[in-house]
Design a protein around this motif. Structure first.
Motif, short mmCIF file in Angstrom:
data_model
loop_
_atom_site.label_atom_id
_atom_site.label_comp_id
_atom_site.label_asym_id
_atom_site.label_seq_id
_atom_site.Cartn_x
_atom_site.Cartn_y
_atom_site.Cartn_z
N ALA A 88 0.83 -1.21 0.00
CA ALA A 88 0.00 0.00 0.00
C ALA A 88 0.86 1.25 0.00
CB ALA A 88 -0.94 0.00 1.20
N LYS A 89 1.87 1.28 0.85
CA LYS A 89 2.72 2.48 0.96
C LYS A 89 3.43 2.78 -0.35
CE LYS A 89 6.05 4.88 3.75
NZ LYS A 89 5.32 6.12 3.86
N LYS A 90 3.95 1.77 -0.99
CA LYS A 90 4.65 1.97 -2.27
C LYS A 90 3.71 2.56 -3.32
CE LYS A 90 7.29 -0.60 -5.72
NZ LYS A 90 7.81 -1.91 -6.08
N ARG A 91 2.52 2.00 -3.42
CA ARG A 91 1.57 2.48 -4.41
C ARG A 91 1.04 3.87 -4.06
NH1 ARG A 91 -2.71 -2.07 -5.49
NH2 ARG A 91 -3.44 -0.48 -6.96
N ILE A 92 0.79 4.12 -2.78
CA ILE A 92 0.32 5.43 -2.35
C ILE A 92 1.39 6.48 -2.60
CG2 ILE A 92 -0.20 6.79 -0.27
CD1 ILE A 92 -1.93 4.38 0.63
N ARG A 125 3.62 6.51 -4.87
CA ARG A 125 3.69 6.77 -6.31
C ARG A 125 2.59 7.76 -6.74
NH1 ARG A 125 4.66 1.87 -8.23
NH2 ARG A 125 2.51 1.22 -8.05
N ILE A 126 1.35 7.55 -6.28
CA ILE A 126 0.29 8.47 -6.71
C ILE A 126 0.41 9.83 -6.03
CG2 ILE A 126 -1.36 6.70 -7.46
CD1 ILE A 126 -2.45 8.33 -4.47
N GLU A 127 0.93 9.85 -4.79
CA GLU A 127 1.18 11.15 -4.14
C GLU A 127 2.25 11.93 -4.90
OE1 GLU A 127 0.11 10.11 0.52
OE2 GLU A 127 2.19 10.25 -0.09
N ASP A 128 3.31 11.24 -5.31
CA ASP A 128 4.36 11.90 -6.08
C ASP A 128 3.81 12.47 -7.38
OD1 ASP A 128 6.24 11.39 -4.11
OD2 ASP A 128 7.16 9.69 -5.16
N GLU A 129 2.92 11.73 -8.03
CA GLU A 129 2.31 12.21 -9.27
C GLU A 129 1.45 13.44 -9.00
OE1 GLU A 129 0.16 8.85 -10.84
OE2 GLU A 129 2.02 7.73 -11.28
N LEU A 130 0.70 13.42 -7.91
CA LEU A 130 -0.13 14.57 -7.56
C LEU A 130 0.74 15.79 -7.25
CD1 LEU A 130 -2.93 15.80 -6.93
CD2 LEU A 130 -2.65 14.95 -4.59
N LEU A 131 1.77 15.59 -6.46
CA LEU A 131 2.66 16.70 -6.12
C LEU A 131 3.35 17.26 -7.37
CD1 LEU A 131 4.26 15.37 -2.82
CD2 LEU A 131 2.66 17.28 -3.05
N ALA A 132 3.69 16.40 -8.31
CA ALA A 132 4.38 16.83 -9.53
C ALA A 132 3.50 17.74 -10.39
CB ALA A 132 4.84 15.62 -10.33
N GLU A 133 2.20 17.70 -10.18
CA GLU A 133 1.30 18.58 -10.93
C GLU A 133 1.48 20.04 -10.53
OE1 GLU A 133 -2.82 17.33 -10.89
OE2 GLU A 133 -2.24 15.22 -11.16
N THR A 170 7.92 21.31 -7.84
CA THR A 170 9.15 20.67 -8.30
C THR A 170 9.49 19.55 -7.32
OG1 THR A 170 10.61 22.06 -6.96
CG2 THR A 170 10.01 22.90 -9.17
N PRO A 171 10.39 18.64 -7.69
CA PRO A 171 10.80 17.61 -6.74
C PRO A 171 11.35 18.20 -5.43
CG PRO A 171 11.46 16.96 -8.93
CD PRO A 171 10.94 18.38 -9.03
N ALA A 172 12.11 19.27 -5.52
CA ALA A 172 12.66 19.89 -4.31
C ALA A 172 11.54 20.48 -3.44
CB ALA A 172 13.68 20.97 -4.67
N GLN A 173 10.56 21.11 -4.08
CA GLN A 173 9.44 21.66 -3.32
C GLN A 173 8.61 20.54 -2.68
OE1 GLN A 173 7.76 23.82 -6.62
NE2 GLN A 173 8.40 25.81 -5.78
N SER A 174 8.43 19.45 -3.41
CA SER A 174 7.69 18.30 -2.86
C SER A 174 8.40 17.75 -1.63
CB SER A 174 7.56 17.20 -3.92
OG SER A 174 6.76 17.64 -4.99
N ALA A 175 9.71 17.59 -1.73
CA ALA A 175 10.48 17.08 -0.59
C ALA A 175 10.39 18.03 0.59
CB ALA A 175 11.93 16.84 -1.01
N SER A 176 10.48 19.32 0.32
CA SER A 176 10.38 20.32 1.38
C SER A 176 9.00 20.29 2.03
CB SER A 176 10.67 21.71 0.80
OG SER A 176 10.57 22.69 1.81
N LEU A 177 7.96 20.16 1.22
CA LEU A 177 6.61 20.08 1.76
C LEU A 177 6.45 18.86 2.65
CD1 LEU A 177 3.63 21.03 1.85
CD2 LEU A 177 3.24 19.61 -0.19
N ARG A 178 6.94 17.71 2.22
CA ARG A 178 6.85 16.50 3.03
C ARG A 178 7.58 16.67 4.36
NH1 ARG A 178 4.80 11.84 0.75
NH2 ARG A 178 4.57 11.86 -1.51
#
Length: 150
Positions: free
Chosen positions: A110-114, A116-124, A127-135
């Motif tokens: 579940a975690k792996k699949r979740i 992946r879809i969270e990363d796709e949502l954040l990418a919309e 940026t990857p750096a902003q996503s990492a900072s948000l997390r």
């Protein structure tokens, strides 16, 4: 440039932002959890247990913010599907809860699949750096908001 005072009154409140984000996450994650055989609450429970430490039902109730009666029903269901075990603790009134091998496998899937879809949502939107900072920021905020362990 906006003054800090002006920004604080014109920016949306966190609650309003989360109210818009959480339904989308539930929509994306719901089918994944259904495929794995977990409800949202059960996923919250196994996520706490995935830390590897055995937890008492009382601690698990606090960490998931689920009242003990409802938590007990979830634990009965998870135990019935061999995803957790409950054993008497040193204090015989308590029971210690741990994930089984099958429970860990369900969590990892579940975690792996979740993720992946969270990363796709954040990418919309980020940026990857902003996503990492948000997390990282949300993880720190979650720590501050965690119920007292006392």
């Amino acid at each position: 440039m906006t003054s800090p005072e002006r920004a604080s009154t014109s920016d949306p409140d966190l609650g309003a932002l989360f109210a818009r984000i959480l339904p989308r996450l539930a929509e994306l994650e719901g089918p994944i959890l259904q495929d794995v055989g977990l409800s949202m609450w059960e996923y919250a429970i196994v996520t706490e247990l995935a830390t590897g430490q055995a937890l008492s039902q009382a601690d698990l109730s606090k960490r998931t913010r689920r009242d003990p009666t409802r938590l007990g029903r979830h634990l009965d269901d998870l135990e019935g599907r061999s995803l957790i075990t409950r054993e008497a603790a040193d204090d015989k009134r308590q029971r210690t809860v741990t994930l089984t091998r099958a429970g860990r496998a369900a969590y990892r899937t579940a975690k792996k699949r979740i993720r992946r879809i969270e990363d796709e949502l954040l990418a919309e939107a980020l940026t990857p750096a902003q996503s990492a900072s948000l997390r990282r920021g949300l993880a720190r905020l979650a720590d501050v908001c965690a119920p007292d362990e006392a």
